[in-house]
Design an enzyme around this catalytic site. Sequence first.
Site, PDB file in Angstrom:
ATOM      1  N   TYR A 142       0.708  -1.151  -0.151  1.00  0.00           N
ATOM      2  CA  TYR A 142      -0.054  -0.112   0.065  1.00  0.00           C
ATOM      3  C   TYR A 142       0.916   1.152  -0.080  1.00  0.00           C
ATOM      4  O   TYR A 142       0.193   2.667  -0.495  1.00  0.00           O
ATOM      5  CB  TYR A 142      -1.043   0.134   1.333  1.00  0.00           C
ATOM      6  CG  TYR A 142      -2.044  -1.013   1.179  1.00  0.00           C
ATOM      7  CD1 TYR A 142      -2.517  -1.871   0.058  1.00  0.00           C
ATOM      8  CD2 TYR A 142      -2.757  -1.261   2.323  1.00  0.00           C
ATOM      9  CE1 TYR A 142      -3.254  -2.884   0.134  1.00  0.00           C
ATOM     10  CE2 TYR A 142      -3.777  -2.176   2.122  1.00  0.00           C
ATOM     11  CZ  TYR A 142      -3.849  -3.010   1.081  1.00  0.00           C
ATOM     12  OH  TYR A 142      -4.994  -3.940   1.221  1.00  0.00           O
ATOM     13  N   LYS A 192       3.029 -15.430   2.142  1.00  0.00           N
ATOM     14  CA  LYS A 192       3.043 -16.225   0.881  1.00  0.00           C
ATOM     15  C   LYS A 192       4.499 -16.610   0.382  1.00  0.00           C
ATOM     16  O   LYS A 192       4.881 -16.125  -0.543  1.00  0.00           O
ATOM     17  CB  LYS A 192       2.302 -15.266  -0.045  1.00  0.00           C
ATOM     18  CG  LYS A 192       2.110 -16.024  -1.422  1.00  0.00           C
ATOM     19  CD  LYS A 192       0.840 -17.152  -1.183  1.00  0.00           C
ATOM     20  CE  LYS A 192       0.489 -17.698  -2.818  1.00  0.00           C
ATOM     21  NZ  LYS A 192      -0.388 -19.091  -2.441  1.00  0.00           N
ATOM     22  N   ASP A 225      -3.434 -17.923   1.607  1.00  0.00           N
ATOM     23  CA  ASP A 225      -4.631 -18.556   0.985  1.00  0.00           C
ATOM     24  C   ASP A 225      -5.146 -19.761   1.887  1.00  0.00           C
ATOM     25  O   ASP A 225      -6.403 -19.504   2.193  1.00  0.00           O
ATOM     26  CB  ASP A 225      -4.327 -19.294  -0.461  1.00  0.00           C
ATOM     27  CG  ASP A 225      -3.135 -19.877  -0.544  1.00  0.00           C
ATOM     28  OD1 ASP A 225      -2.184 -19.699   0.663  1.00  0.00           O
ATOM     29  OD2 ASP A 225      -2.694 -20.538  -1.284  1.00  0.00           O
ATOM     30  N   ASP A 249      -5.320  -6.593   6.018  1.00  0.00           N
ATOM     31  CA  ASP A 249      -6.452  -5.816   5.785  1.00  0.00           C
ATOM     32  C   ASP A 249      -7.820  -6.820   5.431  1.00  0.00           C
ATOM     33  O   ASP A 249      -8.665  -6.655   5.755  1.00  0.00           O
ATOM     34  CB  ASP A 249      -6.147  -5.144   4.386  1.00  0.00           C
ATOM     35  CG  ASP A 249      -7.181  -3.849   4.254  1.00  0.00           C
ATOM     36  OD1 ASP A 249      -8.229  -3.818   4.717  1.00  0.00           O
ATOM     37  OD2 ASP A 249      -6.762  -3.595   2.963  1.00  0.00           O
TER      38      ASP A 249
END
Length: 358
Positions: A142, A192, A225, A249
Amino acid sequence: MNKHIALLAGDGIGPEITQGAVAVLQAVAARYGHTFTFEPLLIGGCAIDEAGEPLPAHTVKRCLASDSVLLGAVGGPKWDALPGDRRPEKGLLGIRKAMGLYANIRPARLWPALADASPLRRELTKNGIDLIVVRELTGGIYFGERGSCRDAETGESAWDTERYSEQEIVRITRIACELAQKRSGRIVSVDKANVLETSRLWRRTVHAYAQKYYPDVTVSDMLVDNCAMQIVRNPAQFDVLLTSNMFGDILSDEAAQVTGSIGMLASSSLGDTPCGLYEPIHGSAPDIAGRDLANPIATILAAAMMLRDAFGMAEECAAVERAVEATLSEGWRTADIFSAGMKRIGCREMARRIAQHI
Ligand code: NAD
């Protein structure tokens, strides 16, 4: 203990819900022999009306001098037409920046008395939900480099860059470890790492730091995930979830949703000093403002987090949570959590009943 609390009521239902939290904090002070003083300060739309800007310098100065900050909510249709840099929300971003708050803490808890509010089937929530997402707030994709360009062959392209430094990862890990020490001592760090270089750095850094400085805290890893799936499959397995900005988020909204009601969820934003910002996750609810309809519990629970995390008052925090549970168990409900067979009350009465249970 004596504690000085900056009180940013804000707009809409902000004054009603913060008043409810003050009533409960006063009951805690009386019961446990503390003195809490509250300093009302302007932020958001009311600050624009009275001082011409959403975050007056006086508010920043006094928040920085306080032991902690309790916020209601900002914004409303009255100020919607103002340009971006003059809007009430600017006050919120401004105070987070001025206080150096880089960690967002969002507990998601399913209250036994409100078990039916969860959209998950009973068999999935029978072991309860009581987890906290610790989200890095000021780094990652971000805030990374971004851009776009046009090419005759491929059309327009755009990119955002995820970048994390060891320093950013270490400071959010410290916050997660300190919270975990006050709870189960377990952290699940979300990444990840099978794909992203930043995630591999994240994983290495989290483990090295936690092992060295918080050997009593157990850190395990989960791919984002899988984590998204596990939150709806078996939410009871989680206690503290440590995440980057973007993963947090997304996962914190998912975790909040599985507990059912927006009027029940609190959050805090923390930095390097014990002085954090404590607030409900919902907004200023202009549709019900000034009608004694708001649920004050999210703000009361934010105040409970403040007691534990800013003032080290774990027993007082637990007393507030027990008082909320007791009041709900007696069947008292504000409109947003009302269901057949329950007893409907307003914002003020809900806060009064919770305070009475302290
Ligand atoms: P909202 O959270 O204010 O309201 C969404 C819905 O939930 C509304 O129907 C409202 O009545 C209900 N609701 C919210 N809190 C409740 C409570 N405590 N008790 C009972 N019902 C409750 O979101 P919105 O309508 O999208 O935004 C309204 C204003 O709030 C906007 O100006 C927005 O920018 C601002 N906002 C502020 C914050 C903040 O201050 N942190 C966060 C989100 C939105």
